[in-house]
Design a protein around this motif. Structure first.
Motif, PDB file in Angstrom:
ATOM      1  N   MET A  22      71.537 -60.903   1.996  1.00 28.52           N
ATOM      2  CA  MET A  22      72.117 -62.014   2.746  1.00 28.52           C
ATOM      3  C   MET A  22      71.165 -63.203   2.716  1.00 28.52           C
ATOM      4  N   ARG A  23      69.864 -62.913   2.925  1.00 30.49           N
ATOM      5  CA  ARG A  23      68.896 -64.002   3.009  1.00 30.49           C
ATOM      6  C   ARG A  23      68.579 -64.611   1.654  1.00 30.49           C
TER       7      ARG A  23
ATOM      8  N   ALA B 245      73.065 -69.075   4.181  1.00 34.10           N
ATOM      9  CA  ALA B 245      72.360 -67.791   4.269  1.00 34.10           C
ATOM     10  C   ALA B 245      71.510 -67.732   5.533  1.00 34.10           C
TER      11      ALA B 245
ATOM     12  N   GLY C 245      72.235 -65.098  -0.457  1.00 36.76           N
ATOM     13  CA  GLY C 245      73.362 -65.727   0.231  1.00 36.76           C
ATOM     14  C   GLY C 245      74.644 -64.934   0.045  1.00 36.76           C
TER      15      GLY C 245
END
Lengths: 230, 59, 329
Positions: free
Chosen positions: C147-148, C162, C151
């Motif tokens: 996710m980080r 993100a 994204g």
């Protein structure tokens, strides 16, 4: 095999209240192996129901019958007319049997005398242990033949949690920590390095989470349909 | 014994069932066991099943 | 200066090379935030961030996400916790996006005590609750990283913005099987963990040897290790942890030392409590100094269970006060 245990007698007695003609219908495959619902157990259960009925002054006719399996129709189809003659069939088969008989019996209710629990094996007489969760995507080649989904209380896929205590699971001292077993086994096989690979999030759709399953083997289904046509 | 457990589930005193081991040649012993057990059961009185059946006949 | 992944206070302290201190805050079984507010004020200033536990021992309390936001508003940086027990990957990612949207930056991924733990003592808990464990800790760390850094959601869909997380994971260095634990850690590190917090350490030598094995596997090249320090309150507590809490071993010498402190109080129950607590704080300070000496240990995670006020004397006694601040914070 499928492992289950007979429901507590008071619960079964409650279930049969109000019915006049009850059949205790046993199955001589899995539930017979775990001494829960085979022909012998069905006979005993029927006897107990009759004795209880006599004690309580309840008028109820209870008979027993058993066939080899309740999961393939050719076994109970042979006796289906007789079975339909009762007000209630108390199935001593596993949950599969209850469901399947319900599909074919017509207007007679089928109640479960068994609590169906798990897929397991018999390490020694009278002992039954859960070994498989039927997840639909077997990875036992990656964990030395020991299932982390069925045998780890948290179904962890990448190694033990912090709750392992002297090889036992934090949930109960009667439960071996599956990951402890996996590590020891893979050490024995010399394949411990496999456990360093990260297992990505599983696709649970192959298990019950994806909805009830139906498998069709085309080559057999087609052949049967052709036979029937003839 | 397993059957005694089942009897308890039904509310029947498990002492109402006993297993004895004898050979066909032990006639006197057989008579002795029967007599003793019958006396014991007389003291126990009718079983819950006998009671239940009697009530049904009256109804 | 390394690029910050989240810019959280904890991350910055670790990056500065100074020993980091995290505390712990257990939310109440209540809809009233007052206790969270109170505990936040007690811990503020004595740690760089505080873990906000997530239904620890499977007991329902204010959720970690919510309590983290409350703590943050009171000026205490939270380390949100997320167990794998209660949420599937959809709920997890949704809660993570929500937490990020509310400004939470640190997140610790843990497996979570089994729901059977909830039924204990006078509590009913929810031992019959459905077991989720859709993903495990290592997989959850991977989800946060994806996710980080990419994204993307776990399933591959794009996130419009993100979340910037400082990703943590837990480690039980002294658990069974002992020789597998460093490998276990390596997997979490490889999956993307930025920092690790351990279960409480009392056996410093055994911890040191596990740390060496983990270091040899390359676990600490990008990941900061915070050693767990559980502040003992009594000899009974030490004995209990040694015999009944997995992954904790307490050297007999420490138990004996605590017992001696209790004896000095004679029959005075109040004094027994005071003397043992004072000894407990001393022990915690010593343990902190010892573990900070081990290569790879970048800080400590102090757990003063239902005794948040102990953090102040411990942090001061260990020479770790005042906590670093950053001009632009």
């Amino acid at each position: 095999m499928i492992v289950g245990t007979q429901k507590p007698f008071p619960e079964i007695w409650e279930m049969v209240q109000g019915f006049k003609r009850v059949l205790v219908f046993g199955c001589n495959t899995c539930v017979a192996i775990c001494h829960a619902g085979g022909g012998k157990e069905a006979e005993i259960l029927a006897t107990m129901l009759r004795m209880k009925a006599a004690e309580e002054g309840v008028a109820i006719e209870v008979k027993d019958l058993a066939v080899q399996r309740h999961c393939e129709p050719e076994y109970f189809d042979q006796v289906i007319e007789e079975v339909r003659g009762y007000d209630l069939v108390l199935s001593a088969a596993c949950g599969v049997g209850v469901n399947f008989l319900t599909q074919r019996i017509g207007n007679v209710p089928v109640y479960p005398a068994i609590n169906t629990s798990f897929y397991g094996a018999v390490p020694k007489a009278g002992v039954f242990v859960e070994l498989c969760a039927g997840c639909g995507n077997c990875v036992l080649h990656l964990t030395g033949g020991i299932c982390p989904i069925a045998r780890c209380s948290k179904s962890l896929m990448n190694g033990p949690c912090g709750g392992t205590d002297k090889g036992k699971c934090e949930v109960s001292k009667d439960i071996d920590c599956a990951w402890y077993l996996i590590v020891e086994r893979m050490k024995e096989l010399g394949t411990l390095a496999k456990l360093s690979e990260i297992q990505p999030p599983r696709n649970w759709a192959t298990a019950r989470d994806g909805g009830p399953k139906r498998i069709v083997l085309e080559h057999i289904a087609e052949e049967e349909a052709a036979e029937v046509k003839k | 014994m397993y059957v005694k457990k089942l009897m308890t589930t039904l509310g029947i005193d498990p002492a109402r069932l006993e297993m004895f081991n004898l050979s066909a040649a032990q006639g006197p012993r057989w008579a002795e066991i029967c007599t003793q057990f019958i006396e014991k059961m007389r003291a126990f009185g009718p079983s819950p099943i006998a009671d239940g059946l009697r009530k049904q006949k009256c109804v | 200066m390394t690029t910050m992944k989240s810019g959280s206070n904890l991350e910055r302290v670790i990056a500065s090379g100074q020993p980091a201190v995290t505390g712990e805050l257990g939310p109440p079984m209540s809809a009233d935030p007052a206790e969270v507010v109170h505990k936040a004020h007690v811990l503020k200033g004595f740690c760089d961030a505080a873990n906000i536990t997530d239904c620890q021992t499977a007991i329902v309390r204010i959720s970690s996400v919510a309590a983290a936001v409350i703590a943050q508003r009171e000026g205490l940086e939270p380390v949100m916790q997320m167990t794998c027990r209660d949420r599937n990957r959809i709920a997890m990612q949704a809660d993570l996006l929500g937490a990020a949207a509310l400004g939470v930056k640190n997140c610790l991924c843990i497996a979570g005590d089994h729901q059977s733990f909830g039924k204990a003592g006078k509590l009913n808990g929810h031992p019959g609750a459905k077991n989720v464990y859709d993903v495990d800790t290592t997989q959850l760390v991977g989800i946060l990283k994806k996710m980080r850094d990419e994204g993307l959601q776990q399933g591959g869909d794009k996130l419009q913005v993100a979340p910037k997380f400082h990703i943590g994971a837990s480690w039980t260095p002294l658990g069974d099987p002992l020789d597998f634990r460093p490998v276990n850690l390596k997997k979490k590190v490889d999956a993307g963990a930025d920092f690790i917090q351990t279960q409480g350490i009392y056996d410093v030598e055994l911890f040191r040897s596990q740390m060496k094995k983990a270091a040899d596997l390359g676990c600490f090249e990008r990941t900061a290790m915070l050693a767990g320090i559980i502040v003992p309150k009594s000899a009974m507590m030490l004995k209990y942890m040694d015999s009944s809490v997995s992954g904790i071993t307490v050297p007999p010498a420490l138990i004996a030392r605590m017992a001696k402190a209790k004896e000095a109080a004679g029959d005075d129950k109040k004094k027994m409590k005071e003397l043992q607590e004072a000894e407990g704080i001393k022990i915690a300070i010593e343990l902190i100094k010892q573990v900070l000496d081990i290569p790879g240990v970048k800080g400590v995670h102090v757990m003063a269970i239902e005794w948040e006020s102990a953090l102040e004397p411990i942090v001061k006694g260990a020479g770790l006060y005042p906590r670093p601040t950053f001009a632009d914070a």
